[in-house]
Write an enzyme that holds these catalytic residues in place. Structure first.
Site, PDB file in Angstrom:
ATOM      1  N   HIS A 110     120.144  17.772  69.000  1.00 60.54           N
ATOM      2  CA  HIS A 110     118.933  18.312  69.620  1.00 60.54           C
ATOM      3  C   HIS A 110     118.108  19.184  68.672  1.00 60.54           C
ATOM      4  CE1 HIS A 110     120.317  16.941  73.555  1.00 60.54           C
ATOM      5  NE2 HIS A 110     121.495  17.501  73.316  1.00 60.54           N
ATOM      6  N   GLU A 136     125.157  20.412  68.960  1.00 58.80           N
ATOM      7  CA  GLU A 136     123.873  20.796  69.539  1.00 58.80           C
ATOM      8  C   GLU A 136     122.756  20.767  68.500  1.00 58.80           C
ATOM      9  OE1 GLU A 136     123.115  21.302  72.804  1.00 58.80           O
ATOM     10  OE2 GLU A 136     125.129  20.479  73.025  1.00 58.80           O
ATOM     11  N   HIS A 195     124.392  26.093  77.022  1.00 60.45           N
ATOM     12  CA  HIS A 195     124.816  24.741  76.664  1.00 60.45           C
ATOM     13  C   HIS A 195     123.945  24.244  75.534  1.00 60.45           C
ATOM     14  CE1 HIS A 195     125.956  20.377  78.048  1.00 60.45           C
ATOM     15  NE2 HIS A 195     126.032  20.547  76.743  1.00 60.45           N
TER      16      HIS A 195
END
Length: 233
Positions: free
Chosen positions: A122, A118, A64
């Site tokens: 992040h 992502e 993930h």
């Protein structure tokens, strides 16, 4: 001092402060969560899932994300809009990405939107340590190293833990991974179409360099029933 000089000096100070804030936001974190997702649990919900355009993912946990975090339980996000996701940076990783980091969002797609999210949310917060290519490669390598499904199916406990729809205690899942790999995971559950609690995501912690697994410094409050399903896929 002339007014023009004062204004110029003020602008320099503001730009310097902004640069320092951007730099600190990209550097200031304590560890990573490597978050691995069981595809059977993402698909066995009321919202269902869609396979990527490359076809059904393999029977394994998928990545993930690799998420920078602080020890107080919070995390940095969207740290640098000047360095957005660039698919050309990971062209040599595409086959691995499709296999190990598949998207299950609908409609079926190639995964680029998922990977972009992502990185932008992040990954960019770790760019002082890992550039885009290193960020994705690090996550791929960590996932291979930990081999969660192998840990669950092959560990030498009283019984093996298989994704066959059976129910297992959260304690046994956590203990099996700890015994096999040496690190205590945190378990996140979701609900299947019948409302049963099932294994959804497993969190493992990695040091701030992205080079080694560590014991998690923060205990996550993830709600699971005492006994949870490990659905097939």
């Amino acid at each position: 001092m002339k007014m023009e000089s004062k204004i110029h000096l003020l602008l320099i100070k503001l730009l310097t402060l902004h640069s320092l804030l951007v730099l600190s936001s990209s550097q200031d974190f304590d560890f990573f969560y490597l978050v691995l997702q069981w595809p059977g649990s993402q698909c066995d919900t009321k919202s269902s899932c869609c396979y990527p355009i490359t076809g059904k993912p393999k029977l394994d946990f998928g990545i993930h994300g690799l998420w920078p975090n602080w020890k107080n339980g919070s995390y940095p996000s969207n740290c640098d809009s000047t360095n957005p996701f660039d698919a050309f940076e990971i062209l040599d990783l595409m086959c691995q990405m499709e296999s190990e980091w598949p998207t299950l969002s609908c409609p079926s797609n190639d995964g680029l939107k998922f990977w972009s999210h992502e990185w932008n949310k992040h990954g960019a917060c770790s760019e002082s340590i890992l550039d885009q290519h290193e960020y994705f490669l690090t996550a791929l390598n960590l996932k291979t190293e930990i081999n969660l499904l192998g840990a669950l199916e092959d560990a030498g406990m009283i019984y093996k833990i298989h994704p066959n729809g059976s129910a297992y205690s959260v304690t046994s899942i956590r203990g099996t991974i700890k015994e096999a790999r040496g690190y205590t995971p945190w378990i996140e559950c979701n609900r299947d179409v019948s409302g049963n609690s099932q294994l959804y995501q497993i969190y493992l912690c990695v040091d701030s360099s992205g080079s080694r697994f560590i014991e998690c410094p923060v205990i996550l409050a993830k709600k699971c029933s005492t006994s949870i399903k490990f659905p097939s896929f």
